[in-house]
Design a protein around this motif. Sequence first.
Motif, PDB file in Angstrom:
ATOM      1  N   ASP A  12      -1.025  22.858 -25.489  1.00 16.14           N
ATOM      2  CA  ASP A  12       0.368  22.339 -25.419  1.00 16.14           C
ATOM      3  C   ASP A  12       1.643  23.263 -26.825  1.00 16.14           C
ATOM      4  O   ASP A  12       0.937  21.906 -28.013  1.00 16.14           O
ATOM      5  CB  ASP A  12       0.601  21.388 -24.756  1.00 16.14           C
ATOM      6  N   LEU A  13       1.657  24.270 -26.869  1.00 20.59           N
ATOM      7  CA  LEU A  13       2.756  24.195 -28.229  1.00 20.59           C
ATOM      8  C   LEU A  13       4.798  23.649 -28.391  1.00 20.59           C
ATOM      9  O   LEU A  13       4.902  24.652 -28.104  1.00 20.59           O
ATOM     10  CB  LEU A  13       2.457  25.290 -28.390  1.00 20.59           C
ATOM     11  N   SER A  14       4.948  23.450 -26.670  1.00 23.12           N
ATOM     12  CA  SER A  14       6.536  23.081 -26.570  1.00 23.12           C
ATOM     13  C   SER A  14       6.886  22.445 -27.295  1.00 23.12           C
ATOM     14  O   SER A  14       6.305  21.228 -27.884  1.00 23.12           O
ATOM     15  CB  SER A  14       6.299  22.214 -25.917  1.00 23.12           C
ATOM     16  N   SER A  15       8.124  22.895 -27.769  1.00 20.65           N
ATOM     17  CA  SER A  15       9.220  22.620 -29.014  1.00 20.65           C
ATOM     18  C   SER A  15       8.825  22.215 -30.253  1.00 20.65           C
ATOM     19  O   SER A  15       8.828  21.544 -31.340  1.00 20.65           O
ATOM     20  CB  SER A  15       9.177  21.199 -28.507  1.00 20.65           C
ATOM     21  N   CYS A  16       7.905  23.340 -30.575  1.00 18.84           N
ATOM     22  CA  CYS A  16       7.849  23.150 -31.962  1.00 18.84           C
ATOM     23  C   CYS A  16       8.010  24.464 -32.365  1.00 18.84           C
ATOM     24  O   CYS A  16       7.863  24.876 -33.940  1.00 18.84           O
ATOM     25  CB  CYS A  16       5.946  24.183 -32.182  1.00 18.84           C
ATOM     26  N   SER A  17       9.710  24.935 -32.023  1.00 17.37           N
ATOM     27  CA  SER A  17      10.220  25.730 -33.269  1.00 17.37           C
ATOM     28  C   SER A  17       9.588  27.135 -33.416  1.00 17.37           C
ATOM     29  O   SER A  17      10.400  27.506 -33.856  1.00 17.37           O
ATOM     30  CB  SER A  17      11.011  25.084 -33.914  1.00 17.37           C
ATOM     31  N   ILE A  18       8.932  27.902 -32.855  1.00 16.77           N
ATOM     32  CA  ILE A  18       8.347  28.834 -32.638  1.00 16.77           C
ATOM     33  C   ILE A  18       8.826  29.919 -32.389  1.00 16.77           C
ATOM     34  O   ILE A  18       9.955  29.998 -31.342  1.00 16.77           O
ATOM     35  CB  ILE A  18       7.067  29.133 -31.457  1.00 16.77           C
ATOM     36  N   THR A  19       9.985  30.820 -33.601  1.00 14.90           N
ATOM     37  CA  THR A  19      10.000  32.282 -33.115  1.00 14.90           C
ATOM     38  C   THR A  19       9.795  33.649 -33.150  1.00 14.90           C
ATOM     39  O   THR A  19       9.847  34.723 -32.827  1.00 14.90           O
ATOM     40  CB  THR A  19      11.128  32.111 -34.465  1.00 14.90           C
ATOM     41  N   TYR A  20       8.074  33.538 -33.240  1.00 17.53           N
ATOM     42  CA  TYR A  20       7.217  34.304 -33.464  1.00 17.53           C
ATOM     43  C   TYR A  20       5.842  34.527 -33.178  1.00 17.53           C
ATOM     44  O   TYR A  20       5.109  33.392 -33.781  1.00 17.53           O
ATOM     45  CB  TYR A  20       7.366  35.721 -34.771  1.00 17.53           C
ATOM     46  N   LEU A  21       5.008  35.072 -32.194  1.00 11.04           N
ATOM     47  CA  LEU A  21       3.478  35.550 -32.007  1.00 11.04           C
ATOM     48  C   LEU A  21       3.016  35.936 -32.735  1.00 11.04           C
ATOM     49  O   LEU A  21       3.670  37.646 -32.371  1.00 11.04           O
ATOM     50  CB  LEU A  21       3.112  35.068 -30.156  1.00 11.04           C
ATOM     51  N   HIS A  22       2.561  35.983 -32.721  1.00 13.38           N
ATOM     52  CA  HIS A  22       1.714  37.355 -34.077  1.00 13.38           C
ATOM     53  C   HIS A  22       0.523  37.566 -32.320  1.00 13.38           C
ATOM     54  O   HIS A  22       0.452  37.069 -31.865  1.00 13.38           O
ATOM     55  CB  HIS A  22       0.694  36.770 -34.968  1.00 13.38           C
TER      56      HIS A  22
END
Length: 368
Positions: A103-113
């Motif tokens: 669960d990586l929700s609401s983590c402000s992730i902008t980029y996924l390698h």
Amino acid sequence: MAPACLLRVCSLLCAWSVVTGHPCSLDRQGWADCHGKSLLHAPSSLPSNITGLDLSFNSLVVPRHGTLLMHFPSLRSLNLSRNALLALSPAVFSNLGALRLLDLSSCSITYLHRDAFKGLGNLHTLVLRNNSLQELEVPFFLPLKGLFRLDLQHNMLVSVDALSLQLMEAVPQVWLEGNPWVCDCTAHPLQRWLQRRQAVQVTCASPPELRGQEVAALDFQDLGCQMKQRFPRGVSTAQQITVTHSNTTTPPSGKGGRSWPYLVGFLVAAIGISILIALAAKCKLFHKNFASYHHRPLPETSSIGGSPMEDSSGWDRGSSGWGASESHPMPGAADLQAEDDDGFIEDNYIQPSEQLQEEEERELHFSI
């Protein structure tokens, strides 16, 4: 009395934290709850055989190199929601081969390698909702061979390329709602994918006239792109041209735009034929002029006789040939010889057959 009791409670809590070595709570099923503890790192004092870990609502720092959780190879469930992760480095979860839920929700992730989820071949559920993802790279899906649920709701996705959609075909449950989808011609692969799914309700965010409408319910004219369509063999070409898939006044794409090579070929062929005809006519005129200037001398057998015109005129003047000969004496052989000394006849069109006939008439005249 009250201050003494309060002091005892505080001392007991401090002693418990010293004994246990971490602020998390454990249950009998192997679940560790570290929810909202303002942690920067996962407590290393947790048992290494735990199967579940809740690190939500903390301030975890993701390392740029290496893994996030070093000592928990048996984890099957990991909750990292509400942490400011921003970006995930390559192979950050590579040591969690048994992980089933992330669960990586609401983590402000902008980029996924592309290698962010490397090593998660057994991952069953991936939750990425409420982030700021603007695009999905194709290699992002390649390590997730066992993925069953993918939640991408409420990100910043405006379009998805056809190859990523093809890889998502292997994922039975995908959620794409809440993204600012742009409903133009680039959304046609997404539209076809949604039509096959039939359960996902994805709406347009732009253009304004299509805002709120379902992407799967739009047609080609709404998307503003011209699509190729197959026609049955019985349909004429004129009927095919009249069919258009665009709401703009775009001329139909047919063979008209490619007719210029045929026109150039026709002009070249016409010029070549004209040149050949001119050369043929010139050659024929040359042979004709050459034949007209080609002379040769006549044989000298006609030097003893006169012209046929003189003989014929001598026979026609009198009632008989002999009377005419008396009144008009014939020229002598010397005179005839003098006239024909040049060896050529002025008129070069007299044929040899006419010369033979002339000689026979002369011999008959002399014999009479």
